[in-house]
Design an enzyme around this catalytic site. Structure first.
Site, PDB file in Angstrom:
ATOM      1  N   THR A 179      -2.531  -2.319  40.270  1.00 63.83           N
ATOM      2  CA  THR A 179      -1.072  -2.240  40.144  1.00 63.83           C
ATOM      3  C   THR A 179      -0.672  -0.799  39.911  1.00 63.83           C
ATOM      4  O   THR A 179      -1.290  -0.113  39.094  1.00 63.83           O
ATOM      5  CB  THR A 179      -0.536  -3.135  39.003  1.00 63.83           C
ATOM      6  OG1 THR A 179       0.822  -2.791  38.754  1.00 63.83           O
ATOM      7  CG2 THR A 179      -1.322  -2.975  37.710  1.00 63.83           C
ATOM      8  N   ASP A 199       1.811   0.175  38.435  1.00 63.79           N
ATOM      9  CA  ASP A 199       2.534   0.327  37.159  1.00 63.79           C
ATOM     10  C   ASP A 199       1.641   0.777  35.997  1.00 63.79           C
ATOM     11  O   ASP A 199       2.141   1.258  34.988  1.00 63.79           O
ATOM     12  CB  ASP A 199       3.200  -1.000  36.764  1.00 63.79           C
ATOM     13  CG  ASP A 199       4.193  -1.458  37.807  1.00 63.79           C
ATOM     14  OD1 ASP A 199       4.700  -0.593  38.549  1.00 63.79           O
ATOM     15  OD2 ASP A 199       4.460  -2.676  37.884  1.00 63.79           O
ATOM     16  N   GLY A 217       7.607  18.983  37.123  1.00 61.56           N
ATOM     17  CA  GLY A 217       8.434  19.912  36.345  1.00 61.56           C
ATOM     18  C   GLY A 217       9.852  19.425  36.106  1.00 61.56           C
ATOM     19  O   GLY A 217      10.812  20.210  36.178  1.00 61.56           O
ATOM     20  N   SER A 230      20.095  23.968  38.149  1.00 61.92           N
ATOM     21  CA  SER A 230      19.852  22.683  38.800  1.00 61.92           C
ATOM     22  C   SER A 230      18.837  21.942  37.945  1.00 61.92           C
ATOM     23  O   SER A 230      18.088  22.555  37.192  1.00 61.92           O
ATOM     24  CB  SER A 230      19.282  22.887  40.192  1.00 61.92           C
ATOM     25  OG  SER A 230      17.982  23.434  40.082  1.00 61.92           O
ATOM     26  N   GLN A 288       6.439   4.581  47.178  1.00 63.60           N
ATOM     27  CA  GLN A 288       5.429   4.794  46.146  1.00 63.60           C
ATOM     28  C   GLN A 288       4.274   3.801  46.224  1.00 63.60           C
ATOM     29  O   GLN A 288       3.215   4.004  45.649  1.00 63.60           O
ATOM     30  CB  GLN A 288       6.062   4.683  44.750  1.00 63.60           C
ATOM     31  CG  GLN A 288       7.052   5.784  44.472  1.00 63.60           C
ATOM     32  CD  GLN A 288       7.967   5.422  43.318  1.00 63.60           C
ATOM     33  OE1 GLN A 288       7.720   5.759  42.185  1.00 63.60           O
ATOM     34  NE2 GLN A 288       9.041   4.707  43.610  1.00 63.60           N
TER      35      GLN A 288
HETATM   36  P1  ATP Z   1       2.433  -6.516  39.843  1.00 56.95           P
HETATM   37  O1  ATP Z   1       2.110  -5.841  38.543  1.00 56.95           O
HETATM   38  O2  ATP Z   1       2.207  -5.640  41.002  1.00 56.95           O
HETATM   39  O3  ATP Z   1       3.758  -7.225  39.874  1.00 56.95           O
HETATM   40  P2  ATP Z   1       1.242  -9.071  39.236  1.00 56.95           P
HETATM   41  O4  ATP Z   1      -0.129  -9.587  39.441  1.00 56.95           O
HETATM   42  O5  ATP Z   1       1.690  -8.950  37.799  1.00 56.95           O
HETATM   43  O6  ATP Z   1       1.322  -7.703  40.025  1.00 56.95           O
HETATM   44  P3  ATP Z   1       2.971 -11.351  39.663  1.00 56.95           P
HETATM   45  O7  ATP Z   1       3.979 -11.608  40.713  1.00 56.95           O
HETATM   46  O8  ATP Z   1       3.397 -11.400  38.234  1.00 56.95           O
HETATM   47  O9  ATP Z   1       2.297  -9.962  40.051  1.00 56.95           O
HETATM   48  O10 ATP Z   1       1.783 -12.425  39.824  1.00 56.95           O
HETATM   49  C1  ATP Z   1       1.136 -12.608  41.063  1.00 56.95           C
HETATM   50  C2  ATP Z   1       0.744 -14.050  41.222  1.00 56.95           C
HETATM   51  O11 ATP Z   1      -0.149 -14.439  40.172  1.00 56.95           O
HETATM   52  C3  ATP Z   1       1.906 -15.036  41.119  1.00 56.95           C
HETATM   53  O12 ATP Z   1       2.608 -15.159  42.317  1.00 56.95           O
HETATM   54  C4  ATP Z   1       1.179 -16.316  40.769  1.00 56.95           C
HETATM   55  O13 ATP Z   1       0.563 -16.875  41.913  1.00 56.95           O
HETATM   56  C5  ATP Z   1       0.086 -15.799  39.839  1.00 56.95           C
HETATM   57  N1  ATP Z   1       0.571 -15.898  38.445  1.00 56.95           N
HETATM   58  C6  ATP Z   1       1.439 -15.087  37.812  1.00 56.95           C
HETATM   59  N2  ATP Z   1       1.694 -15.513  36.554  1.00 56.95           N
HETATM   60  C7  ATP Z   1       0.979 -16.648  36.403  1.00 56.95           C
HETATM   61  C8  ATP Z   1       0.822 -17.594  35.348  1.00 56.95           C
HETATM   62  N3  ATP Z   1       1.467 -17.446  34.183  1.00 56.95           N
HETATM   63  N4  ATP Z   1       0.005 -18.643  35.556  1.00 56.95           N
HETATM   64  C9  ATP Z   1      -0.651 -18.808  36.712  1.00 56.95           C
HETATM   65  N5  ATP Z   1      -0.543 -17.960  37.754  1.00 56.95           N
HETATM   66  C10 ATP Z   1       0.242 -16.893  37.613  1.00 56.95           C
END
Ligand code: ATP
Length: 329
Positions: A131, A133, A191, A221, A261
């Site tokens: 990710t 993030d 910067g 700026s 990004q």
């Molecule tokens: P990013 O940080 O890029 O958003 P992420 O993995 O956190 O990535 P999400 O959309 O939160 O992205 O989750 C991806 C997938 O993981 C969801 O579409 C779902 O299929 C599964 N998922 C997310 N949360 C849960 C949960 N609480 N229980 C089960 N499966 C989950």
């Protein structure tokens, strides 16, 4: 070499795509093959597990992807997997292929899903943090963060050229979804005069004071990097209109860097990290470790229980905040 008890491994990418995911898939597949373990790729994250969309991968099946952004396995947000019934379907697909281990490359939500699959159905799961993030606990950085940061810095450099040619004040929003890692690092690297991150409430008035001070010290700026994120409360447009009202002589522009990004070829750092993490994920499975996320701390491969990795609140380095404050005077 000792025969391992693993049957077959599946690998999937889930959630937001991140540069480096392909390099990680390649490393998982090749490491499995190296260890004589069959490996399957799952298309579209958990959606493919539910709908039985898998492909057997061998070492040649992952040729020429180490340098590619996005994910060849595709990614998806799959609501059905959040339900008990959805995960049961996923388990029956895995049973059909006799797969007992799963490597999940994704963010917080994806790893939460992996943990549930293991707790409910005994599938051995390993998480690879993918990710931009960088909001997972237990690793200095996740896959894609370095590439996204470099993309942001390059874009800000270009915007600075036009900012300084016209004496403009630019608000530049970078990605982060409630976490200020990209903003803080890009702010230092490019910067920026100010960096607004969810972890620190700058406040509109402090921002105004700071801009007035910069003006007095001779800056004509300015670049202000703003992290996207609900925790800031205000969005980049409300920041800019507040400043516009109070400093009317400034010509203000807003630029949202957005999805550029996420895209692009992964940096060499992300490629190497992804390769190390992919190999280490298979090492962990072979040594019977599961329910863990692999990470990098002090340049060493480490594991952290998934339950701790997904807690959120990956701390920003306080020293970086201090450095940023000092060098942006
Ligand atoms: P990013 O940080 O890029 O958003 P992420 O993995 O956190 O990535 P999400 O959309 O939160 O992205 O989750 C991806 C997938 O993981 C969801 O579409 C779902 O299929 C599964 N998922 C997310 N949360 C849960 C949960 N609480 N229980 C089960 N499966 C989950």
């Amino acid at each position: 070499m000792m025969a391992n008890k693993l049957k077959k491994i599946a690998v999937l990418t889930s959630g937001g795509d991140a540069p480096g995911m392909n390099a990680a898939v390649r490393a998982v597949v090749r490491s499995a093959v190296y260890n004589n373990i069959e490996c399957f790729g799952v298309y579209k994250g958990y959606e493919g597990l539910i709908s039985d969309d898998l492909v057997k991968l061998n070492a040649r099946g992952v040729n020429n992807i180490v340098n590619k952004g996005g994910t060849i396995l595709k990614s998806a947000r799959c609501l059905e997997f959040k339900t008990v019934e959805g995960r049961l379907k996923a388990k029956s697909t895995l049973d059909k292929y006799d797969i007992d281990s799963l490597v999940v490359i994704g963010g917080n939500g994806s790893l939460t899903g992996a943990l549930l699959l293991e707790e409910e159905h005994g599938i051995k799961t390993i998480g690879i943090p993918g990710t931009i993030d960088n909001d997972l606990v237990g690793t200095r950085c996740s896959l894609g963060f370095d590439t996204a940061l470099n993309t942001a810095v390059n874009a800000i450099d270009k915007i600075r050229d036009t900012a300084s040619s016209h004496n403009r004040l630019f608000f530049i929003e970078v990605m982060g979804k409630g976490s200020g890692h990209i903003a803080l690092n890009a702010g230092i690297g490019a910067g920026a005069e100010e960096v607004l991150i969810p972890e620190q409430d700058m406040g509109l008035d402090r921002l105004l004071d700071s801009l007035k001070k910069s003006e007095k010290s001779g800056k004509s700026s300015s670049i202000i990097v703003v992290s996207e994120g609900e925790k800031i409360g205000d969005n980049v447009f409300s920041f800019s209109s507040h400043i516009e009202k109070n400093l009317p002589h400034y010509e203000i522009r807003v630029s949202i860097l957005g999805h550029i990004q996420r895209g692009g070829s992964p940096s060499s750092f992300d490629r190497v990290l992804a390769s190390r993490m992919g190999v280490y994920a298979v090492d962990c499975l072979i040594s019977n470790k599961s329910k863990v996320m692999v990470g990098i701390i002090d340049d060493n491969m480490v594991t952290i229980p998934i339950k701790d990795a997904i807690k959120g609140g990956q701390q920003l380095d306080k020293d970086l905040i201090r450095v940023c404050d000092i060098i942006s005077i």
